[in-house]
Enzyme design. Structure first.
Site, short mmCIF file in Angstrom:
data_model
loop_
_atom_site.label_atom_id
_atom_site.label_comp_id
_atom_site.label_asym_id
_atom_site.label_seq_id
_atom_site.Cartn_x
_atom_site.Cartn_y
_atom_site.Cartn_z
N LYS A 87 0.87 -1.19 0.00
CA LYS A 87 0.00 0.00 0.00
C LYS A 87 0.90 1.23 0.00
O LYS A 87 1.76 1.39 0.88
CB LYS A 87 -0.88 -0.04 1.24
CG LYS A 87 -2.16 0.76 1.12
CD LYS A 87 -3.04 0.45 2.33
CE LYS A 87 -4.36 1.18 2.28
NZ LYS A 87 -5.11 1.01 3.54
O1 G3P Z 1 -8.88 2.04 4.33
C1 G3P Z 1 -8.80 3.38 4.72
C2 G3P Z 1 -9.58 3.59 5.94
O2 G3P Z 1 -9.06 2.81 6.98
C3 G3P Z 1 -9.75 4.98 6.39
O3 G3P Z 1 -10.92 4.98 7.10
O4 G3P Z 1 -12.54 5.74 8.73
O5 G3P Z 1 -10.09 6.32 9.00
O6 G3P Z 1 -11.46 7.40 7.22
P1 G3P Z 1 -11.28 6.18 8.06
#
Ligand code: G3P
Length: 218
Positions: A87
């Site tokens: 990633k």
């Molecule tokens: O895969 C990306 C994700 O983990 C981000 O999620 O909820 O931190 O915006 P969030």
């Protein structure tokens, strides 16, 4: 449509895997830290455990931000297990690294994507997956789902093979909407995946079926 779980929590990964509908896992440094996994060796060992649990691709994020550092780190991560997807953040150095990994046959996931232009760059570089963060766009009053829709249009216009991996999913309807927009993959927390099961008419219907069966079989 592939279902990935967005967590580094082994118990949750196991629970989703046991359902028989899981296609992979995504992690990031914040999710690792949330589980208390720190230090290069511990992080590598945790990826090994995740790869043993899930039968699909596992995204492991690089920490380096320069090209050489990303290449070194990405190669080390890729050696952990054939399931590992490196990633890489959406930066100039990141795009150079994705292009390099793509030529080397190493799978990549271009993360922190917030615009169609960025998604176009990731596809041009040959990313395996591209991760638009829809929840974080919604957080700032911008149309996250609209981005998925536009990316689908642009990728289909040119037949790009990069898979749209809708990320930063916060709830169950995000998953359903992503399916309507044609996202190739969603990565979601377990709570959002579990939400797909719920419908009161299913519960009421099952209760009645069982009650009627009992009436005839006492
Ligand atoms: O895969 C990306 C994700 O983990 C981000 O999620 O909820 O931190 O915006 P969030």
């Amino acid at each position: 449509m592939k279902f990935f779980i967005d967590t580094a929590n082994l118990a949750q990964i196991e629970e989703a895997q046991a359902l028989g509908i899981l296609d992979g896992v995504t992690t990031n440094p914040s999710l690792m830290a949330k589980e208390g996994i720190t230090g290069e060796e511990n992080i590598r060992n945790h990826y090994k455990k995740i790869c043993k649990t899930v039968h699909g691709d596992v995204s492991a994020e690089v920490i380096a931000t320069d090209f050489e550092g990303m290449i070194e780190e990405g190669k080390t991560l890729a050696k952990i297990d054939p399931r590992i997807v490196v990633k890489v953040p959406m930066t100039k150095e990141g795009i150079k690294a994705i292009s390099y990994f793509s030529k080397e046959g190493i799978k990549t996931n271009c993360t922190l994507v917030f615009s169609v232009g960025q998604a176009l760059l990731a596809a041009k570089a040959g990313a395996t997956y591209v991760s638009p963060f829809l929840g974080r766009l919604d957080d700032i009053s911008t149309d996250g789902l609209g981005l998925i829709e536009e990316m689908r249009l642009v990728y289909d216009n040119y037949g790009f093979k990069t898979q749209i991996l809708a990320a930063s999913i916060r709830h169950t309807m995000h998953i359903v909407d992503c399916a309507k927009m044609g996202a190739d993959v969603i990565t979601a927390p377990l709570s959002a995946l579990n939400g797909l099961f719920n419908h009161p008419l299913t519960d009421i219907g099952l209760e009645k079926f069982l009650a009627d069966y009992k009436k005839g079989n006492v």
